[in-house]
Write a protein that holds these residues in place. Structure first.
Motif, PDB file in Angstrom:
ATOM      1  N   ILE A  56       0.857  -1.189   0.000  1.00  0.00           N
ATOM      2  CA  ILE A  56       0.000   0.000   0.000  1.00  0.00           C
ATOM      3  C   ILE A  56       0.891   1.236   0.000  1.00  0.00           C
ATOM      4  N   PHE A  57       0.527   2.237  -0.814  1.00  0.00           N
ATOM      5  CA  PHE A  57       1.192   3.542  -0.800  1.00  0.00           C
ATOM      6  C   PHE A  57       0.249   4.485  -0.056  1.00  0.00           C
ATOM      7  N   ARG A  58       0.810   5.311   0.817  1.00  0.00           N
ATOM      8  CA  ARG A  58      -0.043   6.272   1.519  1.00  0.00           C
ATOM      9  C   ARG A  58       0.767   7.424   2.091  1.00  0.00           C
ATOM     10  N   GLU A  59       0.040   8.461   2.503  1.00  0.00           N
ATOM     11  CA  GLU A  59       0.628   9.586   3.212  1.00  0.00           C
ATOM     12  C   GLU A  59       0.000   9.609   4.598  1.00  0.00           C
ATOM     13  N   SER A  60       0.809   9.968   5.610  1.00  0.00           N
ATOM     14  CA  SER A  60       0.306  10.044   6.978  1.00  0.00           C
ATOM     15  C   SER A  60       1.213  10.937   7.809  1.00  0.00           C
ATOM     16  N   ASP A  61       0.631  11.912   8.473  1.00  0.00           N
ATOM     17  CA  ASP A  61       1.375  12.805   9.370  1.00  0.00           C
ATOM     18  C   ASP A  61       2.610  13.416   8.702  1.00  0.00           C
ATOM     19  N   GLY A  62       2.472  13.876   7.468  1.00  0.00           N
ATOM     20  CA  GLY A  62       3.575  14.515   6.753  1.00  0.00           C
ATOM     21  C   GLY A  62       4.595  13.554   6.176  1.00  0.00           C
ATOM     22  N   LYS A  63       4.356  12.245   6.319  1.00  0.00           N
ATOM     23  CA  LYS A  63       5.261  11.246   5.762  1.00  0.00           C
ATOM     24  C   LYS A  63       4.588  10.529   4.599  1.00  0.00           C
ATOM     25  N   MET A  64       5.413   9.976   3.740  1.00  0.00           N
ATOM     26  CA  MET A  64       4.936   9.145   2.641  1.00  0.00           C
ATOM     27  C   MET A  64       5.499   7.756   2.872  1.00  0.00           C
ATOM     28  N   LEU A  65       4.650   6.741   2.749  1.00  0.00           N
ATOM     29  CA  LEU A  65       5.034   5.408   3.191  1.00  0.00           C
ATOM     30  C   LEU A  65       4.639   4.302   2.225  1.00  0.00           C
ATOM     31  N   PHE A  66       5.436   3.232   2.253  1.00  0.00           N
ATOM     32  CA  PHE A  66       5.053   1.943   1.707  1.00  0.00           C
ATOM     33  C   PHE A  66       4.689   1.081   2.910  1.00  0.00           C
ATOM     34  N   LEU A  67       3.604   0.351   2.834  1.00  0.00           N
ATOM     35  CA  LEU A  67       3.244  -0.599   3.876  1.00  0.00           C
ATOM     36  C   LEU A  67       3.075  -1.967   3.233  1.00  0.00           C
ATOM     37  N   GLN A  78      10.202 -15.822  -7.247  1.00  0.00           N
ATOM     38  CA  GLN A  78       9.442 -14.901  -8.090  1.00  0.00           C
ATOM     39  C   GLN A  78       8.340 -14.281  -7.236  1.00  0.00           C
ATOM     40  N   VAL A  79       8.185 -12.958  -7.338  1.00  0.00           N
ATOM     41  CA  VAL A  79       7.248 -12.218  -6.503  1.00  0.00           C
ATOM     42  C   VAL A  79       6.315 -11.392  -7.373  1.00  0.00           C
ATOM     43  N   ARG A  80       5.047 -11.453  -7.036  1.00  0.00           N
ATOM     44  CA  ARG A  80       4.036 -10.607  -7.688  1.00  0.00           C
ATOM     45  C   ARG A  80       3.656  -9.520  -6.679  1.00  0.00           C
ATOM     46  N   PHE A  81       4.211  -8.312  -6.873  1.00  0.00           N
ATOM     47  CA  PHE A  81       3.875  -7.184  -6.010  1.00  0.00           C
ATOM     48  C   PHE A  81       2.537  -6.627  -6.489  1.00  0.00           C
ATOM     49  N   GLN A  82       1.521  -6.696  -5.641  1.00  0.00           N
ATOM     50  CA  GLN A  82       0.236  -6.081  -5.943  1.00  0.00           C
ATOM     51  C   GLN A  82       0.226  -4.729  -5.249  1.00  0.00           C
ATOM     52  N   LEU A  83       0.201  -3.676  -6.049  1.00  0.00           N
ATOM     53  CA  LEU A  83       0.383  -2.311  -5.565  1.00  0.00           C
ATOM     54  C   LEU A  83      -0.942  -1.568  -5.537  1.00  0.00           C
ATOM     55  N   ARG A  84      -1.157  -0.782  -4.480  1.00  0.00           N
ATOM     56  CA  ARG A  84      -2.355   0.049  -4.376  1.00  0.00           C
ATOM     57  C   ARG A  84      -1.967   1.402  -3.796  1.00  0.00           C
ATOM     58  N   ASN A  85      -2.309   2.459  -4.514  1.00  0.00           N
ATOM     59  CA  ASN A  85      -2.045   3.816  -4.034  1.00  0.00           C
ATOM     60  C   ASN A  85      -3.275   4.321  -3.297  1.00  0.00           C
ATOM     61  N   ASN A  86      -3.229   4.263  -1.957  1.00  0.00           N
ATOM     62  CA  ASN A  86      -4.312   4.798  -1.132  1.00  0.00           C
ATOM     63  C   ASN A  86      -4.104   6.278  -0.826  1.00  0.00           C
ATOM     64  N   GLY A  87      -3.067   6.869  -1.399  1.00  0.00           N
ATOM     65  CA  GLY A  87      -2.762   8.270  -1.149  1.00  0.00           C
ATOM     66  C   GLY A  87      -3.583   9.216  -1.999  1.00  0.00           C
ATOM     67  N   VAL A  88      -3.269  10.510  -1.861  1.00  0.00           N
ATOM     68  CA  VAL A  88      -3.990  11.553  -2.597  1.00  0.00           C
ATOM     69  C   VAL A  88      -3.132  12.154  -3.715  1.00  0.00           C
ATOM     70  N   VAL A  89      -1.893  11.667  -3.857  1.00  0.00           N
ATOM     71  CA  VAL A  89      -1.009  12.111  -4.937  1.00  0.00           C
ATOM     72  C   VAL A  89      -0.404  10.881  -5.613  1.00  0.00           C
ATOM     73  N   ASP A  90       0.161  11.084  -6.799  1.00  0.00           N
ATOM     74  CA  ASP A  90       0.844   9.992  -7.496  1.00  0.00           C
ATOM     75  C   ASP A  90       2.010   9.475  -6.655  1.00  0.00           C
TER      76      ASP A  90
END
Length: 163
Positions: A56-67, A78-90
């Motif tokens: 998950i991509f997100r912003e919280s308390d002035g930080k930008m994070l991968f979770l 072999q890894v399938r990264f399933q990505l989701r941007n829960n943030g408000v910016v790219d």
């Protein structure tokens, strides 16, 4: 005859200019992994099984994070990264070495509109999803970062350990 040569030269210059504008910051053959083996692995094979890892991509308390932001895999996995941007910016997810990602981050500062949709990199708009299928072929410690200017510095980075 001269008109034909001038026309051909004009078309060639226009095409080369279009290619340069379409891929700012990437010289031919440079940039991210496009199908070849790298120090941190190679594009995955969709016909083979893969471990699914949701990020998950997100912003919280002035930080930008991968979770999550720390990953551990086995050499050859072999890894399938399933990505989701829960943030408000790219945001983007770029797998590489620390050195490569820091170097490319500087290129991104010069070309902030550069977008990634490479085997090892994906840029997502807010609320969008995406996927990276990657095989880690070598042991080592690698980097994952969002290279949009200011995002890595705001905390959007992580570590991949391959044993």
């Amino acid at each position: 005859m001269k008109v034909g040569i001038l026309l051909t030269a004009s078309i060639t210059v226009a095409l080369l200019t279009a290619v340069a504008v379409a891929a700012p910051g990437h010289a031919p053959g440079a940039g991210h992994a496009h199908g070849e083996e790298t120090p941190y692995g190679k594009p995955g094979d969709p016909k083979k099984p893969a471990r699914v890892v949701q990020v998950i991509f997100r912003e919280s308390d002035g930080k930008m994070l991968f979770l999550p932001d720390n990953f551990k895999f086995r050499k050859g996995e072999q890894v399938r990264f399933q990505l989701r941007n829960n943030g408000v910016v790219d945001h983007e997810f770029v797998i590489g070495t620390v050195e490569e990602n820091l170097k490319h981050m500087k290129e991104m500062e010069k070309n902030p509109d550069m977008e990634h949709d490479d085997p090892n990199a994906k840029r997502l708009k807010p609320k969008a999803t995406g996927e990276i299928l990657w095989q880690f072929t070598r042991a080592g410690t690698f980097d994952v970062s969002c290279l949009i200017p200011g995002h890595r510095q705001a905390g959007m980075t992580g570590t991949i350990v391959v044993e």
